[in-house]
Every structure is written in structure tokens, then in C-alpha cells.
Enzyme design. Sequence first.
Site, PDB file in Angstrom:
ATOM      1  N   GLU A 105      28.614  -6.226 -24.055  1.00 34.60           N
ATOM      2  CA  GLU A 105      28.121  -7.448 -24.687  1.00 34.60           C
ATOM      3  C   GLU A 105      28.045  -7.229 -26.190  1.00 34.60           C
ATOM      4  O   GLU A 105      27.735  -6.121 -26.628  1.00 34.60           O
ATOM      5  CB  GLU A 105      26.704  -7.802 -24.207  1.00 34.60           C
ATOM      6  CG  GLU A 105      26.654  -8.466 -22.876  1.00 34.60           C
ATOM      7  CD  GLU A 105      26.081  -7.536 -21.827  1.00 34.60           C
ATOM      8  OE1 GLU A 105      25.579  -6.458 -22.217  1.00 34.60           O
ATOM      9  OE2 GLU A 105      26.141  -7.882 -20.636  1.00 34.60           O
ATOM     10  N   TYR A 117      36.460  -4.198 -30.869  1.00 36.34           N
ATOM     11  CA  TYR A 117      36.687  -4.205 -29.421  1.00 36.34           C
ATOM     12  C   TYR A 117      38.062  -4.811 -29.087  1.00 36.34           C
ATOM     13  O   TYR A 117      38.755  -4.327 -28.188  1.00 36.34           O
ATOM     14  CB  TYR A 117      35.569  -4.969 -28.702  1.00 36.34           C
ATOM     15  CG  TYR A 117      34.203  -4.337 -28.875  1.00 36.34           C
ATOM     16  CD1 TYR A 117      34.047  -2.957 -28.806  1.00 36.34           C
ATOM     17  CD2 TYR A 117      33.072  -5.109 -29.111  1.00 36.34           C
ATOM     18  CE1 TYR A 117      32.800  -2.363 -28.972  1.00 36.34           C
ATOM     19  CE2 TYR A 117      31.818  -4.529 -29.277  1.00 36.34           C
ATOM     20  CZ  TYR A 117      31.696  -3.155 -29.207  1.00 36.34           C
ATOM     21  OH  TYR A 117      30.463  -2.567 -29.370  1.00 36.34           O
TER      22      TYR A 117
END
Length: 159
Positions: A105, A117
Site C-alpha cells: 500500500e 514501485y
Amino acid sequence: MSFEINRLSEDFAAKVAEIEKICFSHPWSERTVASEMESRFSDFFGAFIEGELAGYIGGRTIAGETEIFNVAVKPDFRRKGIAKALIEKFTEAAREKETQQIFLEVRTSNLGAIALYEKCGFVFCGIRKDYYDDPKENAILMRLAFDGTQEFEEWDDEE
Ligand SMILES: CC(C)(COP(=O)(O)OP(=O)(O)OC[C@H]1O[C@@H](n2cnc3c(N)ncnc32)[C@H](O)[C@@H]1OP(=O)(O)O)[C@@H](O)C(=O)NCCC(=O)NCCS
């Protein structure tokens, strides 16, 4: 500046908690870090520059699913590829445990981490509403899959 990545034992819990304090509004305490490190499901790795812990990654793999708790790099050592190398090392360890997918998250406003990411192959897979406090904010859920379904989840602007 060169760095090396090593697996972290509980002995580094205090150092990891120091990085948590610098990098997050809700840092994990030394006790929380240590208790996660003790778990046989967890993997923690640190990046070292001349003996100093510059950054770390921690997460756990249970029943073929992996969760990354946190990745953080001290401000002085950012944009040198440390977080990317930590994620790659962590991913390698998770794959050795035959994980099918890795989840994490991230705050919707944390564009730097989202870019990181994405560079590591993670794709958007959902929103968790009001997931964070101080400030209250949604979380973006991201996923890296090894079971051939990665493309299926990819965000498509044209839909
Ligand atoms: C996010 C964080 C871990 C990145 O660490 P880092 O070691 O600087 O990241 P890297 O150098 O490995 O970055 C690799 C790539 O990710 C992207 N990236 C990383 N930080 C970025 C930023 N602030 N802005 C834009 N892109 C970024 C870039 O594509 C970068 O490659 P480049 O430098 O060649 O352009 C670091 O900024 C940090 O600790 N932030 C505070 C804690 C945090 O938010 N952690 C994530 C919680 S979910």
C-alpha cells in the site's frame, strides 16, 4: 556511492526504528520492528554504506502471498538506486519462498514511491479508502504477480 545489501537480524531493530522515525508520520516502534523481525514469515534487508544503515525493506510471505510493510531510505542517500535494489533483493527472497504475488500500500500523494514501485514492475490494483491518518488519505494498493495475471490487472486509461 556504493552500497551493499544484507539480511537484517533483530539486532538492527533500533536502527530500523530510527529510519522509521525520520521517514514516516506513524513510525513503527523498535518493539514492533523487533517482533516482526522475529517472525519466521518475515524478511528484512538493509542497505549499508560504509557500515551505516542507509535504508531498509521489510515484509512477510504467508501461504504464497507476500506483503511489503515498508521501504525507506534516509534522505541523504536517496535517488541512488537503493530502494530499487532493496525491492529486487526482497522480491528474490519472496520468489524463493514460491510466492505468487507481492502486495503493498502507498499513500496516493506519495508520487515518488509510486514511481519507484512502477519501475519495479508493480501495477495499480485498487484503492483502500481513508487507510492512512495524519493526514487522512487513501491508499493505492499495488501488486506484482508471478502467476501470469500481471497484465490482466494493469490500469488502462482508455477504459
Ligand atoms: C520512496 C523512497 C523509498 C525511494 O528511495 P530511493 O532509494 O531514493 O529510490 P531509488 O533511488 O531506488 O529510485 C529508483 C527509481 O524510483 C523512482 N523514484 C524514486 N524516488 C522518486 C521521487 N522522489 N520522485 C520521482 N521518482 C522517484 C525513480 O524512477 C528512480 O529512478 P531514477 O532516480 O533513476 O529516476 C524514499 O524516497 C523514501 O524513503 N521516502 C520516504 C519513505 C516512503 O515514502 N516510503 C514508501 C512508503 S510506501
